[in-house]
Structure formats: C-alpha cells, structure tokens
Design a protein around this motif. Structure first.
Motif, PDB file in Angstrom:
ATOM      1  N   PHE A  30      -2.960  -3.738   3.195  1.00  6.69           N
ATOM      2  CA  PHE A  30      -2.734  -2.129   3.205  1.00  6.69           C
ATOM      3  C   PHE A  30      -4.072  -1.525   3.614  1.00  6.69           C
ATOM      4  O   PHE A  30      -3.944  -0.698   4.502  1.00  6.69           O
ATOM      5  CB  PHE A  30      -2.130  -1.458   1.979  1.00  6.69           C
ATOM      6  CG  PHE A  30      -1.599  -0.314   1.982  1.00  6.69           C
ATOM      7  CD1 PHE A  30      -0.291  -0.149   2.229  1.00  6.69           C
ATOM      8  CD2 PHE A  30      -2.269   0.868   1.819  1.00  6.69           C
ATOM      9  CE1 PHE A  30       0.431   1.112   2.392  1.00  6.69           C
ATOM     10  CE2 PHE A  30      -1.708   2.168   1.994  1.00  6.69           C
ATOM     11  CZ  PHE A  30      -0.480   2.212   2.205  1.00  6.69           C
ATOM     12  N   ALA A  31      -5.067  -1.673   2.619  1.00  5.39           N
ATOM     13  CA  ALA A  31      -6.132  -1.136   2.767  1.00  5.39           C
ATOM     14  C   ALA A  31      -7.063  -1.466   4.298  1.00  5.39           C
ATOM     15  O   ALA A  31      -7.502  -0.552   4.880  1.00  5.39           O
ATOM     16  CB  ALA A  31      -7.123  -1.394   1.720  1.00  5.39           C
ATOM     17  N   SER A  32      -6.895  -2.793   4.516  1.00  6.57           N
ATOM     18  CA  SER A  32      -7.442  -3.013   5.985  1.00  6.57           C
ATOM     19  C   SER A  32      -6.602  -2.631   7.232  1.00  6.57           C
ATOM     20  O   SER A  32      -7.259  -2.152   8.021  1.00  6.57           O
ATOM     21  CB  SER A  32      -7.018  -4.697   5.998  1.00  6.57           C
ATOM     22  OG  SER A  32      -7.801  -5.329   7.191  1.00  6.57           O
ATOM     23  N   ALA A  33      -5.409  -2.386   7.082  1.00  7.48           N
ATOM     24  CA  ALA A  33      -4.549  -1.812   8.221  1.00  7.48           C
ATOM     25  C   ALA A  33      -5.048  -0.309   8.223  1.00  7.48           C
ATOM     26  O   ALA A  33      -4.878   0.163   9.236  1.00  7.48           O
ATOM     27  CB  ALA A  33      -3.246  -1.906   7.779  1.00  7.48           C
ATOM     28  N   ALA A  34      -5.133   0.344   6.848  1.00 10.23           N
ATOM     29  CA  ALA A  34      -5.440   1.651   6.944  1.00 10.23           C
ATOM     30  C   ALA A  34      -7.139   2.007   7.489  1.00 10.23           C
ATOM     31  O   ALA A  34      -7.208   3.028   8.183  1.00 10.23           O
ATOM     32  CB  ALA A  34      -5.531   2.284   5.526  1.00 10.23           C
ATOM     33  N   ARG A  35      -7.721   1.274   7.456  1.00  9.32           N
ATOM     34  CA  ARG A  35      -9.257   1.303   7.941  1.00  9.32           C
ATOM     35  C   ARG A  35      -9.068   1.056   9.560  1.00  9.32           C
ATOM     36  O   ARG A  35      -9.692   1.663  10.469  1.00  9.32           O
ATOM     37  CB  ARG A  35     -10.264   0.205   7.320  1.00  9.32           C
ATOM     38  CG  ARG A  35     -10.707   0.689   5.911  1.00  9.32           C
ATOM     39  CD  ARG A  35     -11.749  -0.056   5.584  1.00  9.32           C
ATOM     40  NE  ARG A  35     -11.443  -1.656   5.201  1.00  9.32           N
ATOM     41  CZ  ARG A  35     -10.886  -2.249   4.331  1.00  9.32           C
ATOM     42  NH1 ARG A  35     -10.855  -1.524   3.098  1.00  9.32           N
ATOM     43  NH2 ARG A  35     -10.482  -3.449   4.192  1.00  9.32           N
ATOM     44  N   THR A  36      -8.366  -0.118  10.046  1.00 16.31           N
ATOM     45  CA  THR A  36      -8.290  -0.342  11.257  1.00 16.31           C
ATOM     46  C   THR A  36      -7.446   0.837  11.857  1.00 16.31           C
ATOM     47  O   THR A  36      -8.078   1.320  13.317  1.00 16.31           O
ATOM     48  CB  THR A  36      -7.325  -1.433  11.580  1.00 16.31           C
ATOM     49  OG1 THR A  36      -8.034  -2.587  10.930  1.00 16.31           O
ATOM     50  CG2 THR A  36      -7.122  -1.710  12.871  1.00 16.31           C
TER      51      THR A  36
END
Length: 241
Positions: free
Chosen positions: A195-201
């Motif tokens: 979730f966090a990785s996708a939000a950063r991307t």
C-alpha cells in the motif's frame, strides 16, 4: 473509401508507440503500472468483500445480489456481459501487475548480482519475500478460486446460480477453509507491504503523510483479510448454515 492516413498522423502514431514502449521499459514506468493495477485490483477486492458479506443476510439476499450483477448495464448490455467485461479488465490488470513485478525483480537482481556483505534488516527482507512469494501464491489462489466458485470444477457440490449454497457447501470442508484463510493472510500481508509503496509511486504519499499512509494501509489489510474471513469462519462454526 477510407482515407489513407496522412504522413503527420503516421508520425504521431509512431511517436506515441515509442513513448509507450519507453514508459514500459523504464523502471518508474513499471512501478507506476504495478501501483495503478494494484489499486484497481484492491478496489475490486473491497467491492467483492462487501458483496460476500451479504451472506449474513441470508440466501435470498446473496443470490439476489449475484443475479443483479449479471444484469448491470441492461438493456444496453446483455445478460452477464458486465461480468465478462469486468473479468477481462481484472485479468489484464493482474497480468500487468505480475509482469511488472517479475521484471522489476529480475532487474533488481541484475543490478546487484553479488549479495551484500551485511544482511538486510529482517523487516525489509520479510517484506520483500512476502511480496514476491506471497504474490505468486495469490496468483495461484485466484486460479483455484475461479475453478471453485465460478466454474465449479473443484467444488464438491456446485449448483449453478446458487452462490449461497456453494459458499456453505464449500466452507463446511475444513481443508477448503485452511486454503482460503491462508490465502487471506497472504493477501493481508501483500496489501500491508504494498500500500505505502504504491502510494509513493503514484505521488500520493509525502513525508508529512507517510505515517497516515502506513496506518491506512495496515487498516485496509486488516479489514480486507478479516472481512473475507468472516464468511468461512461463520460457516465452519455453524453460525451460517
């Protein structure tokens, strides 16, 4: 007769194709595709969970909901057309998600062919392995799930058009419950770490929002895994029958 494409149009089409190929070939492009497809799949997972919870309202309510899904878009769309369009979009998203993940993993390994002298932190290593192997296991589970509840090929007592019966009959088998609960645990971990990785991307997460994004991701993971688990646990314990 159909007019021949102009030189400018052909050049524009070629330039657009080159941009798409360049975007896909880049690491950031693959990450964006992976994040966007993951967000689409998560939206479906949440909607599907809400539909599954209608099991607690009884057979009539769940079966009526399942029938309604086949009539979405009528009369413009025929019976069941919406579901097939949905399946095609989700399949494309899944293929893009898995392909981007595999290619990014291979690219990362080629960039660091020699292992680090110092081991990575345990938490980071666990997250990476969860995303890779858990994602592969989830892809296999999706195939099982389709064969079980959509096709009925691996279901012991499948009745077409009666999803309530199919749920109850399936989740009365202990090993079927184990398969689904294990898959839900992996799904929760996948959402938690991704979730966090996708939000950063996608540019949603900033330094100020980082903690809130992590909390939202963890909460979403618990809600999804727990929400789906309610149905098999309720059937297994006799609460729903």
């Amino acid at each position: 007769m159909r007019a021949a494409p102009t030189v400018g149009r052909v050049a524009s089409d070629l330039a657009a194709r080159r941009r798409v190929r360049h975007f896909w070939a880049s690491t950031i492009g693959k990450k964006i595709v992976m994040a966007a497809s993951g967000a689409l799949l998560l939206a479906f997972v949440l909607a599907h969970m809400a539909g599954n919870l209608k099991t607690f309202l009884g057979a009539d309510e769940l079966n009526h909901y399942a029938h309604w899904l086949r009539t979405i878009g009528a009369p413009v769309l025929g019976q069941g057309w919406f579901l097939w369009i949905q399946r095609a979009v989700l399949f494309a998203a899944l293929v893009l998600h898995v392909t981007a993940a595999v290619q990014l993993t291979r690219r990362d390994r080629r960039a660091r062919p020699v292992r680090y002298v110092h081991r990575r932190p345990v938490r980071a290593g666990f997250a990476v392995h969860t995303m890779r192997w858990g994602g592969a296991a989830l892809a296999l589970f999706v195939v099982w799930h389709i064969l079980d509840f959509t096709v009925g090929a691996v279901h012991r007592d499948f009745v077409p058009g009666d999803p309530y019966h199919n749920l109850v009959a399936d989740f009365q088998v202990w090993w079927v419950n184990l398969i689904y609960l294990a898959a839900l645990a992996m799904l929760g971990l996948h959402i938690h770490h991704g979730f966090a990785s996708a939000a950063r991307t996608l540019g949603v997460a900033t330094a100020r929002r980082e903690r809130a994004i992590r909390i939202l991701g963890s909460t979403t993971a618990v809600v999804v895994a727990g929400g789906y688990a309610l149905v098999p646990v309720a059937i297994m314990t006799g609460l729903v029958h």
